[in-house]
Design a protein around this motif. Sequence first.
Motif, PDB file in Angstrom:
ATOM      1  N   UNK A 175      47.721  54.404 -28.826  1.00 55.56           N
ATOM      2  CA  UNK A 175      46.979  53.015 -28.290  1.00 55.56           C
ATOM      3  C   UNK A 175      47.049  51.928 -28.404  1.00 55.56           C
ATOM      4  N   UNK A 176      47.124  50.839 -28.089  1.00 51.45           N
ATOM      5  CA  UNK A 176      47.640  49.510 -28.041  1.00 51.45           C
ATOM      6  C   UNK A 176      46.293  48.658 -28.483  1.00 51.45           C
ATOM      7  N   UNK A 177      46.961  47.648 -29.274  1.00 49.58           N
ATOM      8  CA  UNK A 177      45.864  46.351 -29.514  1.00 49.58           C
ATOM      9  C   UNK A 177      45.020  46.424 -28.462  1.00 49.58           C
ATOM     10  N   UNK A 178      44.093  45.764 -28.302  1.00 42.51           N
ATOM     11  CA  UNK A 178      43.180  45.326 -27.360  1.00 42.51           C
ATOM     12  C   UNK A 178      43.081  45.949 -26.273  1.00 42.51           C
ATOM     13  N   UNK A 179      43.498  47.501 -26.221  1.00 47.23           N
ATOM     14  CA  UNK A 179      42.921  48.236 -25.647  1.00 47.23           C
ATOM     15  C   UNK A 179      41.520  48.633 -25.368  1.00 47.23           C
ATOM     16  N   UNK A 180      40.537  48.854 -24.751  1.00 43.50           N
ATOM     17  CA  UNK A 180      38.974  49.531 -25.086  1.00 43.50           C
ATOM     18  C   UNK A 180      38.904  50.854 -24.908  1.00 43.50           C
ATOM     19  N   UNK A 181      38.249  51.446 -26.023  1.00 42.25           N
ATOM     20  CA  UNK A 181      38.409  53.432 -26.019  1.00 42.25           C
ATOM     21  C   UNK A 181      36.891  53.431 -26.201  1.00 42.25           C
TER      22      UNK A 181
END
Length: 204
Positions: free
Chosen positions: A109-115
């Motif tokens: 998971x990368x920073x600023x992605x939505x979950x």
Amino acid sequence: MRSDIEARRTEPKDDLISLLWQSEIDGKAMTMELMEDFAVLLFIAGLDTVINGMGYGIRHIASNPDFQDELRANPKRIVEAAEELLRRYTFTVPTRRITRDVDFAGVSMKADERLMLFLPGADLDKREFENPEVFALDRENNVHIAFGVGPHRCLGSHLARIELQVIYEQMLARLPAFRIDADKPTTFHAGNIIAIDSLPLRWD
């Protein structure tokens, strides 16, 4: 809502908006932009959620005549029934923003992605609940997360519980035995809420 929000900054009252104006986030004073975000969330909170909680509960009651008869005969059981209905038919899928790069359970998971947090799956976890797909009025372990957990737990969860209990009580008290209309299927849509669009009922 802007004029009302602004009024609470200059002339605070005994309400949540006034309290928010006095708050700081990460040591910084509250801004109008953040206040608008908070106010919109507070304004819409409980609309989709409580309506759909009612819908799933009524759908289950209408689909299970023996259960409906039991609640009519023992209205005091509505309180525990409401909790098991929330667990079995959890419908909220809140969104979170990833704050830093992380590997979780083998997923990068990368920073600023939505979950999307699929809470319905958690409340159907067989590691937590025996036969989780089964509605069990006498279930002993019923610690669900339909309202979320931790700092993001629903602020209105206690009010929502009362609203759900009241709608079940009133429908069972005022209507004769009701059922799903077999000629008009229930319709749904998905998103942040797994929502019921239409729930046609019939009674004699």
